[in-house]
Scaffold this motif. Structure first.
Motif, short mmCIF file in Angstrom:
data_model
loop_
_atom_site.label_atom_id
_atom_site.label_comp_id
_atom_site.label_asym_id
_atom_site.label_seq_id
_atom_site.Cartn_x
_atom_site.Cartn_y
_atom_site.Cartn_z
N LEU A 134 0.80 -1.22 0.00
CA LEU A 134 0.00 0.00 0.00
C LEU A 134 0.83 1.27 0.00
O LEU A 134 0.35 2.32 -0.41
CB LEU A 134 -0.93 0.01 1.21
N VAL B 7 1.02 2.84 -3.36
CA VAL B 7 -0.31 3.29 -3.80
C VAL B 7 -0.69 4.58 -3.10
O VAL B 7 -1.13 5.56 -3.72
CB VAL B 7 -1.35 2.19 -3.52
N VAL B 8 -0.50 4.62 -1.78
CA VAL B 8 -0.85 5.82 -1.02
C VAL B 8 0.06 6.98 -1.43
O VAL B 8 -0.39 8.13 -1.57
CB VAL B 8 -0.75 5.54 0.48
N ALA C 250 -1.06 8.29 -4.82
CA ALA C 250 -2.31 9.03 -4.68
C ALA C 250 -2.08 10.40 -4.06
O ALA C 250 -2.68 11.40 -4.47
CB ALA C 250 -3.31 8.22 -3.84
N PHE C 251 -1.19 10.45 -3.07
CA PHE C 251 -0.91 11.75 -2.43
C PHE C 251 -0.25 12.70 -3.41
O PHE C 251 -0.56 13.91 -3.43
CB PHE C 251 -0.03 11.54 -1.20
N ALA D 225 -9.33 9.97 -5.31
CA ALA D 225 -8.11 9.41 -4.73
C ALA D 225 -8.40 8.69 -3.42
O ALA D 225 -7.85 7.61 -3.14
CB ALA D 225 -7.09 10.53 -4.50
N GLY D 226 -9.27 9.28 -2.59
CA GLY D 226 -9.63 8.60 -1.35
C GLY D 226 -10.34 7.30 -1.60
O GLY D 226 -10.10 6.30 -0.89
N VAL E 255 -9.93 5.37 -4.25
CA VAL E 255 -8.92 4.42 -4.75
C VAL E 255 -8.11 3.84 -3.60
O VAL E 255 -7.86 2.64 -3.54
CB VAL E 255 -8.01 5.13 -5.78
N VAL E 256 -7.70 4.69 -2.66
CA VAL E 256 -6.93 4.20 -1.52
C VAL E 256 -7.76 3.25 -0.67
O VAL E 256 -7.28 2.21 -0.21
CB VAL E 256 -6.42 5.39 -0.68
N THR E 257 -9.04 3.57 -0.46
CA THR E 257 -9.91 2.70 0.34
C THR E 257 -10.07 1.34 -0.32
O THR E 257 -9.96 0.30 0.35
CB THR E 257 -11.29 3.36 0.51
N ALA F 111 -8.03 -0.03 -2.43
CA ALA F 111 -6.73 -0.71 -2.40
C ALA F 111 -6.48 -1.34 -1.03
O ALA F 111 -6.02 -2.48 -0.93
CB ALA F 111 -5.62 0.29 -2.74
N VAL F 112 -6.78 -0.59 0.03
CA VAL F 112 -6.60 -1.14 1.39
C VAL F 112 -7.48 -2.37 1.58
O VAL F 112 -7.02 -3.40 2.10
CB VAL F 112 -6.92 -0.06 2.44
#
Length: 327
Positions: free
Chosen positions: A107, A110-111, A114-115, A147-148, A150-152, A154-155
């Protein structure tokens, strides 16, 4: 197919979890406290190790309930684990650390990406928009939301994949042997039945979130939302030393329902681990299998130290005389 088989087994595991939940909770608390003390002492000698000890304890605490649930699942299948609960600590530390590290390593890029993509938009959100409001929201605000999301996702995906990969090794560690009846080997059968277990873990997480919401709505509907809020406030005041003035059963009911939902999610994953383990056995009988007849039969009486009929004192004297005359 796996999901339909796991639901009945998960219910069998769930009631065992419900009965032993206080013991499990106390055990995890003592495990964390003892590990914290040991980590603190080691940290005094080797600075920096306290963080490592805290990480290992928290990571292993996340997989210990799965291993305990797997033991319950094997017991419901009349398979007796060959190791005690203390033998679960080292595998739990290894698998918990591996799961956490895998999730973190996957992750992190990925994070980070995204940031990097969102950072300019975050700066724009702090400024007064010079473009029309709709265009501004669809540019900066929407980018942050995407982006949020996508991160969610992915997690969620990575956590489900990591847990699914470890379920069969966790079951083997809980039982104390591999599916071929060889002694337990760490990380053997890693990723076995991955896709069915991945789907099962993902369903368990989604089902838990849905059931949490339904439990909240059910309690709020029965008790009323103001009564639920008041009961939560009463419990908070109780911890601060205040007296109870209003009923607290809505908060207690919500708390117990949340615990039950969480235990069912663990039971579902544990059931999947047991069934995937048994699938690798291919129907071969396990050396840990318990005979149902022996399980239901009453315990046999202890063997008598006497090997024959008891003789009286006169018989013993007559036997001694006959031996003397024979000599």
């Amino acid at each position: 197919m796996l999901l339909t088989k796991t639901i009945p087994l998960s219910l069998s595991i769930l009631w065992r979890f419900a009965v032993t939940f206080p013991i499990l909770l106390i055990g995890l608390f003592l495990y964390g406290a003892l590990g914290g003390v040991i980590g603190f002492v080691i940290g005094l000698i080797l600075p920096g190790t306290l963080f490592i000890a805290t990480f290992l304890i928290s990571a292993s605490s996340g997989v210990i309930p799965i291993m305990v649930g797997a033991r319950f699942g094997f017991q419901s299948k009349l398979i007796r684990p060959g190791v005690g609960y203390r033998k679960l600590i080292v595998p739990a530390i290894a698998y918990g650390a591996a799961e956490s590290l895998a999730i973190g390593l996957i992750l992190a890029p990925v994070v980070g990406l995204a940031f990097v993509q969102v950072a300019p938009n975050l700066v724009d959100l702090t400024k007064t928009p010079e473009t029309p409001a709709l265009d501004w929201l669809t540019s900066a605000g929407a980018s942050v939301s995407v982006a949020g999301l996508v991160v969610t996702v992915a997690v969620f995906t990575v956590a489900s994949a990591a847990r699914a990969s470890l379920l069969v090794p966790l079951a083997a560690a809980a039982l104390g042997s591999d599916p071929d009846d060889r002694p337990y080997t760490p990380f053997r059968n890693l990723g076995a039945s991955f896709w069915p277990l991945f789907a099962l873990v993902a369903i368990s997480y989604v089902s838990m979130m849905v059931l949490y919401v339904l439990a909240f709505l059910a309690v709020a509907f029965v008790a009323g939302l103001p009564a639920l809020a008041t009961s939560v406030t009463e419990i908070e005041g109780l911890f601060r030393g205040g007296a109870i003035e209003n009923p607290i059963w809505p908060a207690v009911a919500l708390f117990l329902s949340f615990i039950l939902v969480g235990l069912w999610g663990l039971s579902l994953q544990s059931a999947g681990a047991v069934l995937a383990y048994l699938k690798l056995q291919g129907g071969r009988p396990s050396r840990h299998m318990v005979d149902p007849a022996q399980r239901m039969a009453p315990p046999a009486p202890p063997p008598s130290p006497e090997s024959g009929p008891r003789l009286s004192a006169d018989d013993l004297r007559a036997l001694r005389k006959s031996r003397q005359n024979h000599d």
